[in-house]
Design a protein around this motif. Structure first.
Motif, PDB file in Angstrom:
ATOM      1  N   UNK A   1       0.325  -1.159   0.498  1.00  0.00           N
ATOM      2  CA  UNK A   1      -0.007  -0.147   0.405  1.00  0.00           C
ATOM      3  C   UNK A   1       0.732   1.766   0.526  1.00  0.00           C
ATOM      4  N   UNK A   2       1.694   1.335   0.877  1.00  0.00           N
ATOM      5  CA  UNK A   2       2.577   2.169   1.081  1.00  0.00           C
ATOM      6  C   UNK A   2       3.387   2.758  -0.477  1.00  0.00           C
ATOM      7  N   UNK A   3       4.088   1.262  -1.104  1.00  0.00           N
ATOM      8  CA  UNK A   3       4.832   1.913  -2.013  1.00  0.00           C
ATOM      9  C   UNK A   3       3.858   1.480  -3.820  1.00  0.00           C
ATOM     10  N   UNK A   4       2.060   1.306  -2.947  1.00  0.00           N
ATOM     11  CA  UNK A   4       1.898   1.888  -4.687  1.00  0.00           C
ATOM     12  C   UNK A   4       1.938   0.548  -5.656  1.00  0.00           C
ATOM     13  N   UNK A   5       2.304  -0.621  -5.342  1.00  0.00           N
ATOM     14  CA  UNK A   5       2.421  -1.801  -5.796  1.00  0.00           C
ATOM     15  C   UNK A   5       2.814  -2.997  -5.169  1.00  0.00           C
ATOM     16  N   UNK A   6       2.486  -3.916  -6.271  1.00  0.00           N
ATOM     17  CA  UNK A   6       2.397  -5.316  -5.715  1.00  0.00           C
ATOM     18  C   UNK A   6       3.264  -6.165  -5.911  1.00  0.00           C
ATOM     19  N   UNK A   7       3.756  -7.097  -5.412  1.00  0.00           N
ATOM     20  CA  UNK A   7       4.812  -7.642  -5.544  1.00  0.00           C
ATOM     21  C   UNK A   7       4.736  -9.745  -5.479  1.00  0.00           C
ATOM     22  N   UNK A   8       5.589  -9.814  -5.813  1.00  0.00           N
ATOM     23  CA  UNK A   8       5.236 -11.384  -6.186  1.00  0.00           C
ATOM     24  C   UNK A   8       6.129 -12.561  -5.567  1.00  0.00           C
ATOM     25  N   UNK A   9       7.870 -12.086  -5.726  1.00  0.00           N
ATOM     26  CA  UNK A   9       8.752 -11.987  -5.200  1.00  0.00           C
ATOM     27  C   UNK A   9       9.641 -11.444  -4.326  1.00  0.00           C
ATOM     28  N   UNK A  10       9.897 -12.944  -3.422  1.00  0.00           N
ATOM     29  CA  UNK A  10      10.490 -11.712  -2.469  1.00  0.00           C
ATOM     30  C   UNK A  10      12.241 -12.656  -1.621  1.00  0.00           C
ATOM     31  N   UNK A  11      13.260 -12.204  -0.868  1.00  0.00           N
ATOM     32  CA  UNK A  11      13.891 -12.315  -0.281  1.00  0.00           C
ATOM     33  C   UNK A  11      14.019 -12.309   0.860  1.00  0.00           C
ATOM     34  N   UNK A  12      14.360 -13.731   1.483  1.00  0.00           N
ATOM     35  CA  UNK A  12      13.865 -13.823   3.138  1.00  0.00           C
ATOM     36  C   UNK A  12      14.930 -14.192   3.450  1.00  0.00           C
ATOM     37  N   UNK A  13      14.838 -14.021   5.207  1.00  0.00           N
ATOM     38  CA  UNK A  13      16.014 -14.312   5.785  1.00  0.00           C
ATOM     39  C   UNK A  13      15.688 -15.573   6.238  1.00  0.00           C
ATOM     40  N   UNK A  14      16.637 -16.352   6.629  1.00  0.00           N
ATOM     41  CA  UNK A  14      16.766 -17.721   7.763  1.00  0.00           C
ATOM     42  C   UNK A  14      17.312 -17.857   8.997  1.00  0.00           C
ATOM     43  N   UNK A  15      16.769 -17.492   9.472  1.00  0.00           N
ATOM     44  CA  UNK A  15      17.412 -18.316  11.281  1.00  0.00           C
ATOM     45  C   UNK A  15      16.655 -18.805  12.176  1.00  0.00           C
ATOM     46  N   UNK A  16      17.269 -19.219  13.373  1.00  0.00           N
ATOM     47  CA  UNK A  16      16.927 -20.029  13.807  1.00  0.00           C
ATOM     48  C   UNK A  16      17.765 -20.631  14.500  1.00  0.00           C
ATOM     49  N   UNK A  17      17.445 -21.909  15.486  1.00  0.00           N
ATOM     50  CA  UNK A  17      18.466 -21.952  16.739  1.00  0.00           C
ATOM     51  C   UNK A  17      20.152 -23.739  15.650  1.00  0.00           C
ATOM     52  N   UNK A  18      19.209 -23.540  14.832  1.00  0.00           N
ATOM     53  CA  UNK A  18      20.160 -24.856  14.419  1.00  0.00           C
ATOM     54  C   UNK A  18      21.040 -24.637  13.145  1.00  0.00           C
TER      55      UNK A  18
ATOM     56  N   UNK B   1      12.582 -15.276  -3.980  1.00  0.00           N
ATOM     57  CA  UNK B   1      13.353 -15.551  -5.146  1.00  0.00           C
ATOM     58  C   UNK B   1      15.034 -15.460  -4.518  1.00  0.00           C
ATOM     59  N   UNK B   2      15.313 -15.873  -2.776  1.00  0.00           N
ATOM     60  CA  UNK B   2      16.021 -15.544  -2.618  1.00  0.00           C
ATOM     61  C   UNK B   2      16.234 -16.065  -1.344  1.00  0.00           C
ATOM     62  N   UNK B   3      17.236 -16.092  -0.380  1.00  0.00           N
ATOM     63  CA  UNK B   3      17.111 -15.942   0.577  1.00  0.00           C
ATOM     64  C   UNK B   3      18.703 -16.313   1.069  1.00  0.00           C
ATOM     65  N   UNK B   4      19.056 -15.743   2.539  1.00  0.00           N
ATOM     66  CA  UNK B   4      20.332 -15.531   2.920  1.00  0.00           C
ATOM     67  C   UNK B   4      20.051 -15.521   4.711  1.00  0.00           C
ATOM     68  N   UNK B   5      20.831 -15.633   5.445  1.00  0.00           N
ATOM     69  CA  UNK B   5      21.092 -15.764   7.151  1.00  0.00           C
ATOM     70  C   UNK B   5      20.894 -13.854   7.637  1.00  0.00           C
ATOM     71  N   UNK B   6      20.029 -14.561   8.819  1.00  0.00           N
ATOM     72  CA  UNK B   6      19.801 -13.003   9.391  1.00  0.00           C
ATOM     73  C   UNK B   6      21.103 -12.029   9.456  1.00  0.00           C
ATOM     74  N   UNK B   7      21.850 -12.919   9.993  1.00  0.00           N
ATOM     75  CA  UNK B   7      23.428 -12.424  10.437  1.00  0.00           C
ATOM     76  C   UNK B   7      24.304 -12.131   9.263  1.00  0.00           C
ATOM     77  N   UNK B   8      24.407 -12.870   8.944  1.00  0.00           N
ATOM     78  CA  UNK B   8      24.733 -12.670   6.934  1.00  0.00           C
ATOM     79  C   UNK B   8      24.487 -10.815   6.300  1.00  0.00           C
TER      80      UNK B   8
END
Length: 417
Positions: free
Chosen positions: A71-88, A185-192
């Protein structure tokens, strides 16, 4: 396969955390500048210690954050780069080497050849491969070389850093994103990602560790010679501090979080013994039932947990041989790093130079995103823009040494005949 993020004009990052879910949408200019055009965030539900505990609630948290950003960008998205975290989260090094033509210096083809050999048939043993990064080269088993091109040698070796997370954990995160009608579309560790947002070039080159303290986990990435060389995590974070306050002062989680934010500190001063704070007993909302306790009582609950977190991190440093390196810097980021006094406690326990990191590698960032709590999400944009990882063509997702049915039958024949 290398993703072509850098050809996109719009990229979106999605930080799925234990405390909050954040989505940031950005436009990429022709000169590769990032301009944030929309963002949204809300409390995370159905996520604990970086692990999905309720698919429906987690999906709703993602949808709400994405919708606000759209809504802020006034644009629809369908692909995202996500973070990967967790204790393992874990990392390991795989090496490979190839012979060289002594009459020609090392060229791009040689680099590609040794990397291809290193990433051929990677056995991830029930894990999802998140990162696959060449971290150092050697010629003729000599000293580490950052870039061996145009140098002569007889043998070229490479060390490749693999970043891994349990496949089941990743599958649940993937399901949440897919249920929100988005493609990963892609993934990366949170700390990276946080390191890309917070570290300066000298820190990445000389050696620095990013400690991203989230709600449910603390994620670690060590950088040196221009790239990450180690990933790890701990199953503790800011929510553990809040839980301790909830139990110690018999108040609600929400009020404990407020007490931590307004009055919390990682160490005690003489003034804290005389200053009084208001505490609502759990289940009570009437001001008549407010109890007053010394601020020192709150801090005496917080301090042991913060010290414990850094003691655990110190153990990780010792395991990796980082404990006695005097030039080793530590950068704290994530929402948990905003606690007053945490920098001083970290410096004392870790015996390192410590600073608080906030996103600094994107210009004109909105003020509300220019805090340590949004380092990961902003770093994901930088990760997408500069993506250079080369993933293997074949991944073996079974324990090393396991065999298929025919292999077991042949083994039985060899043993018995």
């Amino acid at each position: 396969m290398t993703h072509s993020f850098n050809r996109l004009t719009t990229i979106a990052a999605l930080d799925i955390g234990s405390s909050k879910v954040c989505c940031v949408i950005a436009k990429i200019s022709r000169d590769k500048k990032i301009n944030v055009v929309g963002y949204g965030y809300n409390a995370a539900h159905g996520i604990k210690n970086g692990v999905i505990t309720d698919i429906n609630q987690a999906t709703l948290s993602v949808c709400n954050a994405v919708e606000a950003a759209e809504q802020m960008a006034n644009e629809r998205i369908d692909r995202v780069i996500i973070n990967i975290s967790g204790d393992k989260i874990k990392s390991l090094i795989k090496d490979a080497s190839i012979p060289l033509n002594k009459n020609h210096p090392v060229n791009e083809n040689d680099l590609n050849k040794v990397i291809d050999k290193g990433i051929n048939k990677i056995n991830v043993e029930g894990c999802e491969l998140v990162h696959c990064l060449p971290v150092s080269y050697r010629l003729d088993m000599g000293e580490e070389i950052k870039d061996p091109r145009n140098i002569y040698g007889e043998n070229l070796s490479v060390n490749i850093l693999l970043g891994l997370v349990p496949e089941i954990q990743y599958r649940n995160v993937s399901s949440v994103v897919e249920n929100a009608h988005l493609e990963i579309a892609g993934k990366a560790f949170s700390a990276y990602a946080s390191g890309l947002a917070c570290l300066v070039e000298d820190e990445i080159e000389i050696g620095a560790t990013v400690i991203d303290i989230g709600g449910g986990t603390t994620n670690i990435a060590h950088f040196k010679h221009g790239h990450p060389v180690y990933f790890s995590s701990l199953p503790v974070g800011g929510n553990n501090v809040t839980n301790d306050i909830t139990i110690g002062l018999t108040t609600s989680f929400a009020h404990a979080e407020r007490l931590k934010t307004l009055h919390g500190c990682a160490f005690m001063t003489s003034q804290d013994k005389t200053e009084l704070i208001n505490v609502y007993p759990v289940g009570e909302e009437d001001d008549n039932y407010i109890k007053q306790v010394p601020k020192a009582e709150l801090i005496s609950i917080i301090t042991p947990r913060i010290e414990e977190i850094f003691e655990l991190i110190n153990q990780k440093f010792e395991e990796q041989g980082l404990g006695d390196i005097s030039s080793h810097r530590v950068v704290l980021t994530g929402g948990g790093s905003q606690l007053t006094g945490i920098r001083e406690v970290a410096s004392m326990v870790l015996d390192k130079q410590v600073r608080i990191g906030r996103p600094k590698n994107i210009a004109n960032l909105p003020d509300s995103l220019n805090t340590p709590a949004f380092s990961t999400c902003i770093g994901l944009l930088l990760f997408a823009l500069n993506y250079t990882e080369k993933k293997p063509g074949k991944i073996i997702n079974r324990p090393a040494g396991s065999a298929n049915g025919w292999g077991k039958i042949l083994g039985w024949f060899k043993q018995n005949f």
